[in-house]
Design a protein around this motif. Structure first.
Motif, PDB file in Angstrom:
ATOM      1  N   VAL B 167       0.853  -1.203   0.000  1.00  0.00           N
ATOM      2  CA  VAL B 167       0.000   0.000   0.000  1.00  0.00           C
ATOM      3  C   VAL B 167       0.887   1.250   0.000  1.00  0.00           C
ATOM      4  O   VAL B 167       2.103   1.151   0.153  1.00  0.00           O
ATOM      5  N   PHE B 176      -7.544   1.612   5.368  1.00  0.00           N
ATOM      6  CA  PHE B 176      -8.095   0.585   4.497  1.00  0.00           C
ATOM      7  C   PHE B 176      -8.403  -0.688   5.290  1.00  0.00           C
ATOM      8  O   PHE B 176      -9.438  -1.334   5.066  1.00  0.00           O
ATOM      9  N   ARG B 330      -9.021  -4.149  -2.332  1.00  0.00           N
ATOM     10  CA  ARG B 330      -8.063  -3.096  -2.586  1.00  0.00           C
ATOM     11  C   ARG B 330      -8.203  -2.477  -3.990  1.00  0.00           C
ATOM     12  O   ARG B 330      -8.044  -1.268  -4.170  1.00  0.00           O
TER      13      ARG B 330
END
Lengths: 460, 460
Positions: B167, B176, B330
């Motif tokens: 990330v 997240f 994601r």
């Protein structure tokens, strides 16, 4: 070079090798490594000691040096997680396809980005390598982006630099805007068919999707008005220029009507302006943003489409309290976009190479699009093309009624061709079987070969 | 160099200048530009034509060349937005401070990153500039990250490369993870005081925060057990090693108890492992992740803390269906982390410069921490230090009861010193007035001067 440096250099090379090895695997002996690196045994031993000190290898006297392994964990029990996790919001099947490229062996007739040879490679390498040597690239910029980049991006719209929020690409801009402007559980209206990334973004933000049919002139405004009444939606999502997948351009008349509806119902219009630079036949109309003083339109800009899929950089352009809300909330999600990427974007957008790149791109995309259209018409006339796109990267095509696009795409995959299944562009059952072709990622030869293989499948 | 290239080069230089100019401003005349760029009038005119073709300038025959401006929009009316926008989730005041650095003139005694001189600058420039010239950096990686980087990051934990999701930095990983593992409206338990970025992340994810007191050994497990019963929370957020702001390290005994509680209640533990590489006195205990086979612990890794604030790269390490859910969801948020940043992370983490950098960092942080502690004890003994941190970047200090930290921090700002207001680390009223000092961003001289100025303020 001192022996110390030489040992570290050898340790570096071994480190790279070790990450590709399994725990417990044996390294070559000191004598072999000495020969390989043309270094003394003492230097090689020093390199191994360095690796050992960081726990990467373990020397067993008399046996040799081995890649370290951690002791194995007991057999896991994940059953509790099924209870702890609530229902998934995001459709994993659709998500797995987004941005997917298949393997290097596949003909990419469904990839919404540019092929490597269409990127401004020389400039990216030159500007990138210069930017990496700047101290500014390694500290932070303000959360909303570097002042210089915000100024440059504002000039793409009738916007003030303060209206610009730099983000890591269009998809991030999209989901962040939906999440910030709409409450979970509320409705967002999209055109149908619509971009799967927008469908996923709405799911991720916990929003309900309502869709309104579109035709060659974009979303049908009469139906949009009904749907706004019915759903009390606060957000409309549109791709007014070169919509993905249909290529439709929202007509001038309808642009006015959409803005009128937005004003009447007090809603936001998210303008996904992804194809802004991907015009082929003539320029697209001005952005919706440019004709809306009152902050109904929030535009999403991206560089990953026209510049490079790896240039993960985009912007949210928004006026008024909504813009402030977006810029203030952003910090919770990500402190800033990597300053190095921002520096590269500044360098690229102010370079004379940028307009030259766009000019060349226009020609290349025209050629590839025309090749695709001709190939389909000549080789696979059973695939109907409702409308030839005047920009963007995609061609939307209809198959004979009753065709099973899931089976066809699977067979194409097996035959080495990636093509988009139309089902993913609808939130409900598709009204007819469609395929989405992309002409930006494949060469002319690949396009022709891909259509040929697809025709074989359709004739079976 | 051909005249064409020369003209484009001049156009480039003028482009850079134009972005800093106002619409309507006049460019120097052709004669002046000829002299400045040592080029013929024809070449300069060609450069101006190029700019004009892209709408950046407008030539008015006989008057000169002017920076283009778009016609102004009517006066905006944003009043409808106040109705359309629901209540803000994220506390804008807290968000504005996160990662904030003040101005270059301020002594940064409250910035949770490393000073420019503590970064591995030479390596970042070298590795970055090499990576920018690689074709791989400009295409996409798989959504979860490049296989090589996932393998390297897995080796930091007792993890499989498939458990790793790359990330853009720790904050993104944090929000997240909260958003994906917890339902909006559900409760996440944090220690108190806690990291403001985690409080913002929870707000952004629509979660309710419940806080449990911590002491020098980390979160109080007896109180955690009560709170789990009371709130039915499904997620606990912790910084087990060198917690921000207190510097506390969760004791070995409590680590076991936290894992037992997680198993008993079927909850996730988000382990914010931000200070993993920032140990000063001895190594921290192994990550909680390494002692949990059943996937309760989800670890957040970051490079922006130990390497460079501009290296926006981190990872979420998670096992089981939760890990799968995180990796699948994601895509909706961001297609992948900029491949260039991933390449740079790979290069840095496998370089011998990395352990050398960490070793040097340890020494430098020890010196700066010790200078801060000595300065406070010698100059401002009214500031009490409950416990000297053994790692991390922060020192938590208590002011005499009744001190108004809001006023003190404002006065410090005016006196050119940035120091953290303890209030931002509590979700409710703070139990006492606290300040958070950071010793990673200021030099020794700045630290001493900063404490001196703060003492002046406290004595007023």
């Amino acid at each position: 070079m001192s022996n110390d440096n030489r040992a570290s250099e050898i340790a570096d090379r071994l480190r790279e090798r070790i990450v590709t090895m399994r725990a417990g695997e044996k390294l070559p002996g000191v004598r072999n490594l000495s020969a390989e690196f043309q270094a003394s045994a003492a230097t090689v031993s020093a390199a191994l000691s360095e690796l050992s000190a960081f726990g990467l290898v373990r020397a067993e006297p008399g046996r040799g040096t081995f890649v370290s392994g951690r002791e194995r964990l007991p057999e896991p029990d994940f059953s509790w997680q099924s209870q702890a996790l609530a229902g998934a919001r995001v459709d994993a099947d659709r998500a797995a396809r987004l941005g997917g490229y298949g393997t290097a062996e596949h003909i990419p007739l469904s990839w919404g980005y540019l092929a490597p040879e269409l990127l401004p490679n020389e400039e990216l390498h030159r500007i990138g390598s210069r930017a990496a040597k700047s101290g500014r690239s390694w500290m932070m910029t303000p959360h909303a982006g570097s002042p210089e980049l915000r100024r440059i991006l504002a000039s793409e719209y009738r916007a003030d630099p303060n209206d610009v929020l730099v983000v890591s690409g269009g998809q991030q801009g999209l989901v962040f805007t939906m999440r910030t402007l709409a409450e979970p559980g509320s409705t967002v209206i999209t055109e149908s068919p619509s971009y799967p990334g927008a469908i996923l973004a709405a799911q991720s933000a916990g929003l309900t999707l309502a869709s309104v049919p579109a035709d060659a002139d974009g979303i049908r405004v009469d139906r949009l008005a009904d749907e706004l009444e019915r759903t009390r939606a606060r957000v409309i999502y549109l791709q007014p220029s070169y919509a993905n997948p249909t290529g439709a351009v929202l007509s001038t008349e309808r642009r006015k009507q959409v803005l009128e509806l937005a004003a009447r119902h007090g809603v936001f219009v998210i303008e996904d302006d992804w194809a802004r630079h991907l015009d082929i036949d003539g320029r697209p109309p001005a952005a919706l943003f440019d004709d809306d003083p009152d902050g109904h339109v929030v535009s999403i800009f991206t560089l990953s489409k026209p510049a490079s899929p790896g240039l993960r950089l985009g912007a949210i352009v928004a006026r008024g309290p909504a813009g402030e809300r977006l810029r203030a909330s952003r910090t919770a999600d990500d402190l800033c976009v990597a300053p190095l990427m921002q520096e590269i974007a500044c360098g690229l957008l102010t370079s004379s190479a940028w307009p030259r790149h766009l000019k060349r791109l226009r020609t290349e995309l025209a050629t590839r699009r025309d090749t695709l259209v001709s190939a389909i018409r000549a080789i696979a006339p059973e695939i109907r093309i409702p409308s030839v796109p005047r920009g963007g990267l995609h061609l939307w095509a209809r198959l004979p009624q009753g065709s099973d696009t899931r089976e066809i795409c699977a067979a194409a995959y097996t035959a080495g061709v990636l093509v988009g299944d139309g089902r993913h562009f609808f939130t409900d059952e598709p009204p007819a079987p469609f395929l989405r072709f992309s002409y930006g990622a494949a060469t002319e030869a690949q396009i022709i070969e891909g259509v040929r293989r697809l025709d074989d499948i359709l004739e079976q």
